[in-house]
Design a protein around this motif. Structure first.
Motif, PDB file in Angstrom:
ATOM      1  N   THR A  16       0.833  -1.207   0.000  1.00 24.89           N
ATOM      2  CA  THR A  16       0.000   0.000   0.000  1.00 24.89           C
ATOM      3  C   THR A  16       0.866   1.255   0.000  1.00 24.89           C
ATOM      4  O   THR A  16       0.555   2.244  -0.688  1.00 24.89           O
ATOM      5  N   ALA A  17       1.977   1.219   0.732  1.00 23.67           N
ATOM      6  CA  ALA A  17       2.898   2.365   0.749  1.00 23.67           C
ATOM      7  C   ALA A  17       3.500   2.580  -0.640  1.00 23.67           C
ATOM      8  O   ALA A  17       3.670   3.727  -1.081  1.00 23.67           O
ATOM      9  N   TRP A  18       3.826   1.494  -1.336  1.00 23.68           N
ATOM     10  CA  TRP A  18       4.351   1.626  -2.701  1.00 23.68           C
ATOM     11  C   TRP A  18       3.309   2.256  -3.626  1.00 23.68           C
ATOM     12  O   TRP A  18       3.636   3.085  -4.470  1.00 23.68           O
ATOM     13  N   ALA A  19       2.041   1.847  -3.461  1.00 17.14           N
ATOM     14  CA  ALA A  19       0.979   2.414  -4.300  1.00 17.14           C
ATOM     15  C   ALA A  19       0.851   3.916  -4.064  1.00 17.14           C
ATOM     16  O   ALA A  19       0.697   4.696  -5.013  1.00 17.14           O
ATOM     17  N   LEU A  20       0.931   4.323  -2.811  1.00 12.29           N
ATOM     18  CA  LEU A  20       0.817   5.744  -2.486  1.00 12.29           C
ATOM     19  C   LEU A  20       2.029   6.515  -3.009  1.00 12.29           C
ATOM     20  O   LEU A  20       1.896   7.647  -3.513  1.00 12.29           O
ATOM     21  N   ALA A  21       3.206   5.912  -2.912  1.00 12.29           N
ATOM     22  CA  ALA A  21       4.406   6.564  -3.433  1.00 12.29           C
ATOM     23  C   ALA A  21       4.365   6.628  -4.960  1.00 12.29           C
ATOM     24  O   ALA A  21       4.812   7.611  -5.560  1.00 12.29           O
ATOM     25  N   ALA A  22       3.824   5.564  -5.579  1.00 14.76           N
ATOM     26  CA  ALA A  22       3.689   5.559  -7.040  1.00 14.76           C
ATOM     27  C   ALA A  22       2.739   6.666  -7.479  1.00 14.76           C
ATOM     28  O   ALA A  22       2.947   7.322  -8.499  1.00 14.76           O
ATOM     29  N   ARG A  23       1.693   6.885  -6.696  1.00 17.34           N
ATOM     30  CA  ARG A  23       0.747   7.969  -6.988  1.00 17.34           C
ATOM     31  C   ARG A  23       1.455   9.317  -6.987  1.00 17.34           C
ATOM     32  O   ARG A  23       1.106  10.220  -7.765  1.00 17.34           O
ATOM     33  N   ALA A  24       2.489   9.431  -6.141  1.00 14.79           N
ATOM     34  CA  ALA A  24       3.239  10.685  -6.045  1.00 14.79           C
ATOM     35  C   ALA A  24       4.311  10.800  -7.120  1.00 14.79           C
ATOM     36  O   ALA A  24       5.025  11.807  -7.174  1.00 14.79           O
ATOM     37  N   LEU A  28      -4.251   5.790 -10.166  1.00 14.09           N
ATOM     38  CA  LEU A  28      -3.561   5.918  -8.878  1.00 14.09           C
ATOM     39  C   LEU A  28      -3.849   7.239  -8.189  1.00 14.09           C
ATOM     40  O   LEU A  28      -3.821   7.315  -6.948  1.00 14.09           O
ATOM     41  N   HIS A  29      -4.127   8.273  -8.967  1.00 20.47           N
ATOM     42  CA  HIS A  29      -4.386   9.579  -8.348  1.00 20.47           C
ATOM     43  C   HIS A  29      -5.655   9.555  -7.488  1.00 20.47           C
ATOM     44  O   HIS A  29      -5.855  10.435  -6.642  1.00 20.47           O
ATOM     45  N   ARG A  30      -6.492   8.511  -7.708  1.00 13.26           N
ATOM     46  CA  ARG A  30      -7.722   8.399  -6.914  1.00 13.26           C
ATOM     47  C   ARG A  30      -7.562   7.443  -5.734  1.00 13.26           C
ATOM     48  O   ARG A  30      -8.478   7.312  -4.914  1.00 13.26           O
ATOM     49  N   ARG A  78      -5.073   0.167 -16.144  1.00  9.30           N
ATOM     50  CA  ARG A  78      -6.176   0.883 -15.500  1.00  9.30           C
ATOM     51  C   ARG A  78      -5.758   1.412 -14.125  1.00  9.30           C
ATOM     52  O   ARG A  78      -6.070   2.549 -13.755  1.00  9.30           O
ATOM     53  N   ALA A  79      -5.071   0.541 -13.365  1.00  5.83           N
ATOM     54  CA  ALA A  79      -4.688   0.922 -11.999  1.00  5.83           C
ATOM     55  C   ALA A  79      -3.707   2.087 -12.001  1.00  5.83           C
ATOM     56  O   ALA A  79      -3.873   3.054 -11.235  1.00  5.83           O
ATOM     57  N   LEU A  80      -2.695   2.014 -12.846  1.00  8.46           N
ATOM     58  CA  LEU A  80      -1.699   3.084 -12.873  1.00  8.46           C
ATOM     59  C   LEU A  80      -2.317   4.395 -13.356  1.00  8.46           C
ATOM     60  O   LEU A  80      -1.891   5.477 -12.945  1.00  8.46           O
TER      61      LEU A  80
END
Length: 213
Positions: free
Chosen positions: A31-39, A85-87, A80-82
């Motif tokens: 989950t932390a990677w997903a949030l960092a990827a969003r950034a 990610l902003h959401r 789709r996920a990438l």
């Protein structure tokens, strides 16, 4: 004079507790990677995809009944996920969020599928056996091909089994993803496991496999 050896400290934490803590730590990392990827962190994107690529492929394979389409569906899921990610705000685990996107990708593939007959899926037995060995059911390590057995399960039961026993989601998250009570998921998994175990035993004895009720 030789000093007496100091006693070696032993880990007295119960195995189940360690396993639960390790799993929680893994989910938090993903989950932390997903949030960092969003950034915009490219390394986080790579880690996020690598951590869940196998689970997504397993999930879409069994949900779609079509191993030949699994790679395309998995790729579609990550695209789709990438792009979304902003959401993602981390209110649920990144795994649950991603598998919900995978579920939508499979549903959309059904809607856009042509009327041509589906290709046989017997050539993906190696991936199926690999998945099955993780489930710990009797006979799973005997080289028995499980594609047909899993496909014979009712859709809701198969999805509950794949989410919890193959993708490794907690029952609560599987219930959230499937939009049903947690007790319903537990019941579906229990009935799926019982039927698979009986079917594997029947297959080992050369007896006909009964229809899933």
């Amino acid at each position: 004079m030789i000093s007496p050896a100091l006693p070696v400290a032993s880990d007295t934490t119960p195995h189940t507790e360690r396993t639960r803590d390790e799993k929680t730590s893994t989910e938090e990392s993903i989950t932390a990677w997903a949030l960092a990827a969003r950034a915009g962190d490219p390394r986080a994107v790579e880690n996020f995809v690598r951590a869940l690529q196998r689970d997504v492929r397993h999930y879409v394979t069994y949900l779609s009944h079509n191993p030949q389409a699994a790679d395309d569906l998995a790729q579609d899921t990550f695209v789709r996920a990438l792009g979304s990610l902003h959401r993602f705000e981390g209110r649920s685990s990144a795994r649950t969020w991603l598998l919900s996107i995978a579920r939508r990708a499979v549903i959309d593939s059904y809607r856009h599928a042509s009327a041509r007959p589906r290709l046989a899926d017997t050539d993906d037995w190696q991936a199926t056996a690999e998945c099955a060995q993780e489930c710990g059911l009797p006979g799973f390590d005997e080289g028995i091909v499980l594609t047909d057995l899993l496909e014979a399960l009712p859709d809701e039961r198969r999805e509950a089994f794949v989410l919890t026993q193959i993708a490794g989601l907690p029952y609560a998250e599987a219930a959230e993803l499937s939009d049903c009570p947690i007790g319903t998921v537990r019941s579906r998994v229990a009935r799926a496991r019982a039927w698979l175990i009986q079917s594997l035993h029947d297959a080992e004895r050369g007896e006909p496999v009964s229809t899933a009720a």
